[in-house]
Design an enzyme around this catalytic site. Structure first.
Site, PDB file in Angstrom:
ATOM      1  N   GLU A   1      -0.368 -20.331   4.768  1.00 27.26           N
ATOM      2  CA  GLU A   1      -0.770 -19.080   5.421  1.00 27.26           C
ATOM      3  C   GLU A   1      -2.291 -19.112   5.501  1.00 27.26           C
ATOM      4  O   GLU A   1      -2.982 -19.170   4.477  1.00 27.26           O
ATOM      5  CB  GLU A   1      -0.314 -17.860   4.623  1.00 27.26           C
ATOM      6  CG  GLU A   1      -0.749 -16.564   5.310  1.00 27.26           C
ATOM      7  CD  GLU A   1      -0.328 -15.299   4.567  1.00 27.26           C
ATOM      8  OE1 GLU A   1       0.671 -15.325   3.826  1.00 27.26           O
ATOM      9  OE2 GLU A   1      -1.023 -14.281   4.726  1.00 27.26           O
TER      10      GLU A   1
ATOM     11  N   HIS B   1       0.799  -1.224   0.000  1.00 24.88           N
ATOM     12  CA  HIS B   1       0.000   0.000   0.000  1.00 24.88           C
ATOM     13  C   HIS B   1       0.834   1.278   0.000  1.00 24.88           C
ATOM     14  O   HIS B   1       0.305   2.353  -0.263  1.00 24.88           O
ATOM     15  CB  HIS B   1      -1.043  -0.034   1.118  1.00 24.88           C
ATOM     16  CG  HIS B   1      -2.059  -1.105   0.831  1.00 24.88           C
ATOM     17  ND1 HIS B   1      -2.649  -1.227  -0.397  1.00 24.88           N
ATOM     18  CD2 HIS B   1      -2.534  -2.121   1.588  1.00 24.88           C
ATOM     19  CE1 HIS B   1      -3.459  -2.273  -0.394  1.00 24.88           C
ATOM     20  NE2 HIS B   1      -3.404  -2.833   0.796  1.00 24.88           N
TER      21      HIS B   1
ATOM     22  N   GLU C   1       4.302 -12.449  -2.972  1.00 24.17           N
ATOM     23  CA  GLU C   1       2.931 -12.946  -3.072  1.00 24.17           C
ATOM     24  C   GLU C   1       2.522 -12.864  -4.531  1.00 24.17           C
ATOM     25  O   GLU C   1       2.739 -11.835  -5.181  1.00 24.17           O
ATOM     26  CB  GLU C   1       2.064 -11.979  -2.268  1.00 24.17           C
ATOM     27  CG  GLU C   1       1.076 -12.628  -1.362  1.00 24.17           C
ATOM     28  CD  GLU C   1       0.208 -11.550  -0.768  1.00 24.17           C
ATOM     29  OE1 GLU C   1       0.651 -10.949   0.221  1.00 24.17           O
ATOM     30  OE2 GLU C   1      -0.887 -11.310  -1.303  1.00 24.17           O
TER      31      GLU C   1
END
Ligand code: PXP
Length: 238
Positions: free
Chosen positions: A149, A9, A68
């Site tokens: 996860e 972000h 990711e």
């Protein structure tokens, strides 16, 4: 519990104006200086926040880099060139604001097993971002994954909505999934929607190796930094 800081972000803010700042790589440096154990960044197919160059710079500056990504051929090729320490496989939808649900590993073992093998050959650990579900855990293990996860988003939403019963129910699912994952030999990470408040029930749980946190930390950093930023500008223009 270790902390991997997701810096996407910071890149979202930069891409809003496309004027080169703030730098997610510098944010990663500050996070590591403050004690973060690693950095996570999500390279999306549409490159809406983190860019390829960020990942390359992060690779040069961060010791524990978790990339990711969704299993798109183009991103896989990029990952195999950059060589992060860990890859977290996530589902990805173009229109979603954030990763909405866990990955469907069960039923897709033929797709993921050779992929995990390719990562392993390059010394990259594979993590599957999944719902706290026994079939998904078993599938992650069957594919050769190292880590699971667990998606804490449902718990975080229930917590936010002050729906105590739903939050408790989701916590039970998560705790039971931690046990199952541990029993089959998978390392346990958690992530999504975690905050200073809602992380409390996970504190001290020896089964959890790492939490991956982004949105809350970036929001907190903005508010914590606001006074300093304004003081600095006031000083300059006085
Ligand atoms: N883990 C995964 C796999 C994610 O997709 C995300 C969101 O990018 C996070 C952790 C971090 O979630 P949040 O930004 O809500 O802390």
């Amino acid at each position: 519990m270790k902390l991997s800081v997701n810096i996407d972000h910071v890149a979202t803010l930069r891409e809003q104006r496309k004027e080169g700042f703030p730098s997610p790589v510098f944010a990663a440096f500050l996070a590591i200086q403050a004690g973060a154990d690693g950095i996570t960044a999500h390279l999306r197919e549409d490159r809406r926040h983190t860019q390829d160059e960020d990942i390359m710079l992060l690779r040069q500056t961060v010791r524990r880099l978790n990339l990711e990504m969704a299993a798109y051929p183009e991103i896989i090729d990029f990952a195999l060139k950059v060589l992060p320490d860990q890859i977290t496989l996530v589902p990805e939808k173009r229109e979603e604001l954030t990763t909405e649900g866990g990955l469907a590993v069960a039923g897709n073992e033929d797709k993921f097993t050779p992929l995990v093998k390719r990562f392993k050959q390059k010394g990259i650990l594979t993590s599957f971002f999944i719902e706290p579900d026994t079939d998904e855990i078993k599938a992650a293990k069957q594919c050769g994954g190292d880590i699971v996860e667990f998606h804490t988003g449902k718990y975080a939403t229930a917590f936010l909505n002050k729906d105590t019963a739903a939050a408790e129910e989701e916590l039970e699912r998560l705790f039971s999934a931690f046990e199952t994952a541990h029993e089959v030999g998978l390392r346990v990470h958690i992530g999504h929607g975690l905050t200073l408040e809602n992380i409390k029930p996970f504190k001290g749980n020896a089964l959890i190796e790492e939490a991956s946190i982004g949105h809350f930390l970036i929001c907190d950093a903005v508010l914590e930094g606001m006074q300093t930023a304004v003081y600095k500008m006031r000083e300059e223009i006085l």
